[in-house]
Design an enzyme around this catalytic site. Structure first.
Site, PDB file in Angstrom:
ATOM      1  N   HIS A  32      33.258 -10.523 -11.585  1.00  0.00           N
ATOM      2  CA  HIS A  32      33.080  -9.518 -10.501  1.00  0.00           C
ATOM      3  C   HIS A  32      32.712 -10.507  -9.244  1.00  0.00           C
ATOM      4  CE1 HIS A  32      32.937  -5.556  -9.808  1.00  0.00           C
ATOM      5  NE2 HIS A  32      31.805  -5.698  -9.134  1.00  0.00           N
ATOM      6  N   GLY A  64      36.111  -6.582 -13.394  1.00  0.00           N
ATOM      7  CA  GLY A  64      36.358  -5.299 -14.331  1.00  0.00           C
ATOM      8  C   GLY A  64      36.303  -3.755 -13.472  1.00  0.00           C
ATOM      9  N   GLU A 169      30.763  -9.064 -24.487  1.00  0.00           N
ATOM     10  CA  GLU A 169      29.694  -8.890 -23.662  1.00  0.00           C
ATOM     11  C   GLU A 169      28.767  -7.702 -23.773  1.00  0.00           C
ATOM     12  OE1 GLU A 169      32.138 -10.861 -22.931  1.00  0.00           O
ATOM     13  OE2 GLU A 169      31.137 -12.696 -21.804  1.00  0.00           O
ATOM     14  N   TYR A 171      29.725  -4.456 -23.613  1.00  0.00           N
ATOM     15  CA  TYR A 171      30.141  -3.299 -23.044  1.00  0.00           C
ATOM     16  C   TYR A 171      30.804  -2.203 -23.836  1.00  0.00           C
ATOM     17  CZ  TYR A 171      29.641  -5.737 -18.667  1.00  0.00           C
ATOM     18  OH  TYR A 171      29.158  -6.553 -17.749  1.00  0.00           O
ATOM     19  N   ARG A 219      39.583  -8.586 -24.662  1.00  0.00           N
ATOM     20  CA  ARG A 219      38.470  -9.728 -24.526  1.00  0.00           C
ATOM     21  C   ARG A 219      37.722  -9.326 -25.902  1.00  0.00           C
ATOM     22  NH1 ARG A 219      36.199 -13.936 -20.887  1.00  0.00           N
ATOM     23  NH2 ARG A 219      33.936 -14.146 -21.444  1.00  0.00           N
ATOM     24  N   HIS A 257      25.254  -9.135 -22.774  1.00  0.00           N
ATOM     25  CA  HIS A 257      24.236  -9.327 -21.739  1.00  0.00           C
ATOM     26  C   HIS A 257      22.922  -9.386 -21.970  1.00  0.00           C
ATOM     27  CE1 HIS A 257      27.589 -10.109 -19.024  1.00  0.00           C
ATOM     28  NE2 HIS A 257      28.084  -8.866 -18.913  1.00  0.00           N
ATOM     29  N   GLN A 344      23.732 -19.873  -8.992  1.00  0.00           N
ATOM     30  CA  GLN A 344      22.922 -19.415  -8.037  1.00  0.00           C
ATOM     31  C   GLN A 344      23.727 -18.549  -6.924  1.00  0.00           C
ATOM     32  OE1 GLN A 344      20.723 -23.234  -7.457  1.00  0.00           O
ATOM     33  NE2 GLN A 344      20.201 -22.403  -5.560  1.00  0.00           N
ATOM     34  N   LYS A 428      19.916 -29.882 -17.071  1.00  0.00           N
ATOM     35  CA  LYS A 428      20.679 -29.930 -15.978  1.00  0.00           C
ATOM     36  C   LYS A 428      21.585 -31.280 -15.834  1.00  0.00           C
ATOM     37  CE  LYS A 428      18.070 -26.772 -13.027  1.00  0.00           C
ATOM     38  NZ  LYS A 428      17.065 -26.614 -11.948  1.00  0.00           N
ATOM     39  N   TRP A 642      14.966 -16.316 -16.606  1.00  0.00           N
ATOM     40  CA  TRP A 642      14.385 -16.152 -18.161  1.00  0.00           C
ATOM     41  C   TRP A 642      14.652 -17.380 -19.101  1.00  0.00           C
ATOM     42  CZ3 TRP A 642      17.512 -15.795 -22.766  1.00  0.00           C
ATOM     43  CH2 TRP A 642      18.583 -15.903 -22.417  1.00  0.00           C
ATOM     44  N   GLY A 717      17.489 -28.246   4.984  1.00  0.00           N
ATOM     45  CA  GLY A 717      15.988 -28.441   4.756  1.00  0.00           C
ATOM     46  C   GLY A 717      15.631 -28.877   6.058  1.00  0.00           C
TER      47      GLY A 717
HETATM   48  P1  NAP Z   1       8.659 -23.678  -3.700  1.00  0.00           P
HETATM   49  O1  NAP Z   1       9.698 -22.467  -4.794  1.00  0.00           O
HETATM   50  O2  NAP Z   1       8.498 -22.803  -2.341  1.00  0.00           O
HETATM   51  O3  NAP Z   1       7.431 -23.913  -4.568  1.00  0.00           O
HETATM   52  C1  NAP Z   1       6.368 -24.372  -4.019  1.00  0.00           C
HETATM   53  C2  NAP Z   1       5.087 -23.870  -4.678  1.00  0.00           C
HETATM   54  O4  NAP Z   1       4.012 -24.653  -4.361  1.00  0.00           O
HETATM   55  C3  NAP Z   1       5.177 -22.262  -4.223  1.00  0.00           C
HETATM   56  O5  NAP Z   1       5.240 -21.622  -5.360  1.00  0.00           O
HETATM   57  C4  NAP Z   1       3.772 -22.147  -4.073  1.00  0.00           C
HETATM   58  O6  NAP Z   1       3.034 -21.414  -4.962  1.00  0.00           O
HETATM   59  C5  NAP Z   1       2.924 -23.626  -4.230  1.00  0.00           C
HETATM   60  N1  NAP Z   1       2.288 -24.277  -3.027  1.00  0.00           N
HETATM   61  C6  NAP Z   1       2.831 -24.084  -1.554  1.00  0.00           C
HETATM   62  N2  NAP Z   1       2.128 -24.498  -0.610  1.00  0.00           N
HETATM   63  C7  NAP Z   1       1.120 -25.067  -1.381  1.00  0.00           C
HETATM   64  C8  NAP Z   1      -0.327 -25.602  -0.923  1.00  0.00           C
HETATM   65  N3  NAP Z   1      -0.369 -26.041   0.197  1.00  0.00           N
HETATM   66  N4  NAP Z   1      -1.175 -26.125  -1.859  1.00  0.00           N
HETATM   67  C9  NAP Z   1      -0.921 -25.954  -3.398  1.00  0.00           C
HETATM   68  N5  NAP Z   1       0.455 -25.020  -3.919  1.00  0.00           N
HETATM   69  C10 NAP Z   1       1.142 -24.663  -2.727  1.00  0.00           C
HETATM   70  O7  NAP Z   1       9.344 -24.863  -3.679  1.00  0.00           O
HETATM   71  P2  NAP Z   1      10.023 -25.858  -4.827  1.00  0.00           P
HETATM   72  O8  NAP Z   1       9.507 -25.735  -6.152  1.00  0.00           O
HETATM   73  O9  NAP Z   1       9.696 -27.276  -3.916  1.00  0.00           O
HETATM   74  O10 NAP Z   1      11.462 -25.742  -4.623  1.00  0.00           O
HETATM   75  C11 NAP Z   1      12.206 -25.850  -3.646  1.00  0.00           C
HETATM   76  C12 NAP Z   1      13.340 -24.897  -3.648  1.00  0.00           C
HETATM   77  O11 NAP Z   1      14.426 -25.309  -4.510  1.00  0.00           O
HETATM   78  C13 NAP Z   1      13.333 -23.391  -3.871  1.00  0.00           C
HETATM   79  O12 NAP Z   1      13.990 -22.784  -3.143  1.00  0.00           O
HETATM   80  C14 NAP Z   1      13.488 -23.237  -5.372  1.00  0.00           C
HETATM   81  O13 NAP Z   1      13.712 -22.013  -5.563  1.00  0.00           O
HETATM   82  C15 NAP Z   1      14.913 -24.097  -5.432  1.00  0.00           C
HETATM   83  N6  NAP Z   1      14.905 -24.689  -6.984  1.00  0.00           N
HETATM   84  C16 NAP Z   1      15.074 -23.749  -7.966  1.00  0.00           C
HETATM   85  C17 NAP Z   1      15.100 -24.249  -9.236  1.00  0.00           C
HETATM   86  C18 NAP Z   1      15.603 -23.225 -10.015  1.00  0.00           C
HETATM   87  O14 NAP Z   1      16.127 -22.077  -9.729  1.00  0.00           O
HETATM   88  N7  NAP Z   1      15.278 -23.571 -11.346  1.00  0.00           N
HETATM   89  C19 NAP Z   1      14.941 -25.468  -9.403  1.00  0.00           C
HETATM   90  C20 NAP Z   1      14.437 -26.382  -8.399  1.00  0.00           C
HETATM   91  C21 NAP Z   1      14.474 -26.056  -7.131  1.00  0.00           C
HETATM   92  P3  NAP Z   1       1.435 -20.730  -4.671  1.00  0.00           P
HETATM   93  O15 NAP Z   1       1.135 -20.645  -3.451  1.00  0.00           O
HETATM   94  O16 NAP Z   1       1.412 -19.292  -5.690  1.00  0.00           O
HETATM   95  O17 NAP Z   1       0.417 -22.084  -5.597  1.00  0.00           O
HETATM   96 FE1  SF4 Z   2      28.559 -20.435  -9.368  1.00  0.00          FE
HETATM   97 FE2  SF4 Z   2      26.932 -22.577  -9.341  1.00  0.00          FE
HETATM   98 FE3  SF4 Z   2      29.504 -22.784 -10.328  1.00  0.00          FE
HETATM   99 FE4  SF4 Z   2      29.557 -22.266  -7.988  1.00  0.00          FE
HETATM  100  S1  SF4 Z   2      28.716 -24.191  -9.032  1.00  0.00           S
HETATM  101  S2  SF4 Z   2      30.643 -21.312  -9.317  1.00  0.00           S
HETATM  102  S3  SF4 Z   2      27.528 -20.811  -7.675  1.00  0.00           S
HETATM  103  S4  SF4 Z   2      27.915 -21.801 -10.990  1.00  0.00           S
END
Ligand code: NAP
Ligand code: SF4
Length: 740
Positions: A32, A64, A169, A171, A219, A257, A344, A428, A642, A717
């Site tokens: 979907h 679907g 899944e 359904y 399916r 799911h 994502q 990863k 999760w 960034g």
């Molecule tokens: P982020 O998601 O913005 O997290 C940084 C964390 O640091 C915040 O949650 C904040 O939590 C804390 N923080 C911020 N300023 C601070 C300070 N001055 N002192 C202490 N703590 C501070 O950034 P990121 O972890 O660097 O990730 C970057 C991006 O990549 C994000 O958008 C993230 O979603 C993405 N990413 C996603 C995944 C995934 O989905 N698995 C994996 C890697 C990266 P508090 O303020 O509550 O302490």
């Molecule tokens: Fe979905 Fe990520 Fe694959 Fe693109 S790279 S289709 S966003 S899982």
């Protein structure tokens, strides 16, 4: 002239499906994308699907569509009703004009429906919907069979080559089959045979409704991965019954799911479930389609070569690269844009009620809106892209694809930016596929690459356009006891601060002060610093969670070994355990520290036994801290968060929320939680406190503007660091370049 790579001979060979032949074994499985729900989006959906047909997919299955109002996923969700089916003609026409074949999938959501009309085999609420499904009456079940048949007839009338029945899944069809969700005492539910009556009746009625020329795919759920799911014998009896009633193809589905076992995220091993598809294939004499984490054409070819399946379902891979089959046919496999199974931009978006796209291909689902128009030669521009992270790489590719002359500058000697670090996180590993694909794609597009070059504003004056994709630097944290170095490359002892080492300073630990070693996530993941046995992570965003997993995950990574991964998640043989899951092996792991409460509505895994290092080493103690008092990892993806939270709990990562950082001294990290001061005794502190934009070159260029200055575009960034992710960075980069 291009020639097909012999490495994909099976994948690219045609197959007779009984009703018609498909040109290869690549099926774009149902997914979907959010364009199905409104008839007004029919042209966009047609463009999206026709692009995949032009790219060479052998068979396409739509997202679907419900056979009736009750079965819609959402109140305004897709339905194959009389009023809207006429709009599908544009879809079927465009796909056929591209020599494609397309099935409409019929999906009745049952108890997964997100509206008050929800109905299922029995009354009850699923963990995925706040609405309690009513029990279908006997007449209601019969009417639903008829609704499936009428909807299928309408689909064929609208030009589809057949239909697929969504029977996996979790359904409705699947709900009727499982003892957990069908305790009816009438002819639709007393015992395994009665539970099969409804799906078999639907298959038979649909076969009769679509006539002899249309294809019928079903399916089938091979592994429910829920307590009280089906066992293997029941599944095989169902499969044979479906074939007897005219089903031409069995497409395999894995996991409901609501299952507490991940089945499609990137940490699931490649083709982990193909052995089950093989067992089905040995029991039926119709073609079977393998699915789930077969995203790489080489893996798909191996599955076919091993006789595990006849066709391969690749939904997300064709989102990432609609021309994947054509590239294989033309011997350009190394130019395929890989799907990294991040979810994502696709599934996470769909579950948020938004239109799906792809992190690696922001044009997916927006074929009519984000158009990379080729430029005339006289309008060709010299474009410099500075920074070879995901945003810079995709900006360079999109600009070159349009016909501009592109030079890509990268200060380090490697491509990939932050994604290089992500690929080092256990689970990863497949992110590295993107890293491997970029050099060949850049070369094919004719992009000039200058590695190890950090151009000055002066160096860029000869370009018409400069795309600044210089990315981010780790945020400095201002805390008594340490400060990070001004260039963000690593921490150093603050003036007068006690006992803190700079990154890489550990060699002198015997003589140096004894306080914690303070490093950034970049120091750790790029191998410039070694973590100790007791680690505190400051910041629990996406990167903090990744770092916690990096420090605590079992070695070797279960993602690289399907059997180890199945043990890790408690996946069992459905011939031995109903539903294919092991009974709970142990009591839930203790959850020390605060903020580690229940995860609410999102499914959580059972807690199999903790993985203990085989050599009996003492596991590293990892503390993960954040200032917010919300659940750790709350901001992670809907379909992946999760899994990460479950891995942290399982690894015993100590989670602290609502903390105020006080200081670092020779004892460790001091924090305050409420009124209480706490000491966290650690030998390493990893800073994961987000990032700040690296835009010094952008500022230099913008300040030095003169008549001969290039146009400057800042993306990713370097533009906005807050909540940066690769999906946003790439999308912004490609959108920017589309306008150059
Ligand atoms: P982020 O998601 O913005 O997290 C940084 C964390 O640091 C915040 O949650 C904040 O939590 C804390 N923080 C911020 N300023 C601070 C300070 N001055 N002192 C202490 N703590 C501070 O950034 P990121 O972890 O660097 O990730 C970057 C991006 O990549 C994000 O958008 C993230 O979603 C993405 N990413 C996603 C995944 C995934 O989905 N698995 C994996 C890697 C990266 P508090 O303020 O509550 O302490
Ligand atoms: Fe979905 Fe990520 Fe694959 Fe693109 S790279 S289709 S966003 S899982």
């Amino acid at each position: 002239m291009h020639t097909a790579s012999p490495g994909y001979a099976r994948l690219l060979s045609p197959l007779d499906l009984g009703r018609f032949e498909v040109r290869n074994r690549i099926v774009m499985g149902s997914m979907h994308v959010g364009l199905e729900d409104s008839p007004a989006d029919a042209e966009k959906l047609a463009a999206y699907l026709a692009e995949r047909a032009r790219g060479g997919a052998g068979l396409i299955v739509t997202g679907g569509y419900s056979p009736n109002r009750t079965g819609r996923l959402t109140p305004r969700g897709a339905e194959a009703d009389e009023r809207t089916m006429e709009r599908h003609r544009v879809i079927t026409r465009e796909v056929h004009e591209a020599d494609g074949r397309i099935l409409l999938q019929l999906l009745h959501a049952g108890r997964y429906a997100f509206h008050p009309l929800a109905a299922s085999a029995q009354a009850g609420r699923s963990p995925l919907s706040p609405f309690r499904a009513r029990r279908l009456t006997r007449r209601g079940v019969q009417r639903t069979v008829e609704d499936f048949a009428s909807a299928a007839a309408r689909a064929v009338e609208a030009g589809y080559d057949g239909v697929e029945l969504m029977g996996s899944e979790g359904y409705l069809l699947n709900q009727f089959l499982a003892p957990a969700t069908n305790r009816r005492r009438d002819r639709w539910g007393r015992g395994a045979e009665a539970r099969r009556t409804f799906p078999l009746a639907v298959a038979q009625a649909v076969r009769e409704a679509i006539g002899p020329d249309a294809l019928l795919s079903y399916r089938i759920s091979l592994l429910d991965l829920v307590p009280g799911g089906q066992d293997w014998v029941e599944t095989m009896v169902l499969a044979r019954g479906l074939v007897e009633r005219g089903v031409d193809v069995l497409s395999t589905g894995i996991g409901w799911h609501e299952s507490r076992v991940p089945t499609i995220v990137t940490s699931v091993p490649r083709a982990a479930f193909a052995p089950l598809t093989e067992r089905l294939r040995m029991n039926v004499d119709v073609p079977v389609i393998a699915s789930n984490r077969i995203h790489d054409p080489a893996v798909a070819e191996q599955v076919l070569a091993a006789g595990q399946a006849d066709l391969i379902s690749m939904a997300r891979p064709l989102l990432a690269d609609p021309h994947l089959p054509r590239k294989l046919t033309e011997g350009r496999a190394s130019q395929v844009v890989p799907c990294i199974a991040c979810n994502q931009a696709c599934l996470d978006r769909v579950f948020d009620g938004k239109r799906a796209s792809c992190l690696m291909n922001p044009r997916a689902g927006r074929e009519t809106e984000l158009v990379l128009t080729p430029v005339l030669q006289r309008r060709q521009r010299k474009v410099a892209v500075v920074g070879a992270g995901p945003a810079g790489l995709e900006a360079a590719l999109a600009a070159a694809e349009r016909g501009h002359v592109v030079t890509l500058f990268e200060a380090t000697d490697e491509l990939g930016g932050q994604l290089r670090m992500a690929a080092r996180i256990p689970g990863k590993e497949d992110y590295a596929q993107a890293l491997r694909s970029w050099p060949t794609r850049l070369a094919a597009a004719g992009v000039g690459i200058r590695l190890g070059v950090r151009p000055s504003a002066q160096d860029l004056l000869g370009f018409h356009d400069v795309v600044i994709a210089t990315g981010v630097l780790p945020r400095e944290v201002d805390l008594p006891g340490f400060a990070t170095t001004p260039d963000g490359s690593g921490p150093a002892a603050a003036a007068g601060g006690p006992d803190v080492h700079a990154a890489g300073d550990r060699a002198g630990a015997d003589t140096a002060p004894t306080g914690p070693h303070v490093i950034t996530y970049a120091d750790l993941l790029e191998g410039r610093a070694e973590p100790g046995e007791r680690v505190a992570i400051i910041g629990a965003g996406g990167i903090g969670v990744d770092v916690a997993q990096y420090l605590s995950a079992p070695q070797p990574s279960p993602t690289l070994d399907a059997q180890a991964w199945k043990r890790h998640w408690g996946v069992a043989d459905p011939a031995d355990h109903r539903g294919g899951i092991l009974p709970r092996l142990s009591a839930p792991c203790p959850r020390p520290g605060s903020g580690s409460g229940s995860d609410g509505a999102v499914p959580q895994p059972d807690q199999p036994a903790l993985d203990v290092p085989a050599d009996g080493r003492r596991a590293r103690v990892v503390h993960l801290l954040q200032r917010k008092d919300t659940k750790i990892g709350a901001g992670l993806g809907r379909t992946t968060g999760w899994v990460h939270r479950a891995e942290l709990r399982r690894a015993g990562v100590v989670q602290h929320t609502g903390v105020a950082y006080q200081r670092i001294d020779e004892q460790g990290l001091h924090v305050r939680v409420g009124d209480q001061e706490q000491l966290i005794e650690v030998d390493t502190v990893v800073i994961c406190a987000g990032q700040v934009s690296e835009r010094s070159l952008a500022d230099e260029l913008l300040q030095a503007r003169s008549g001969r200055s290039p146009r400057v575009h800042v993306v990713g960034g370097a533009d906005v660091a807050a909540e940066l992710d690769a999906e946003r960075a790439i999308r912004q980069a490609v959108e920017t370049v589309a306008g150059i």
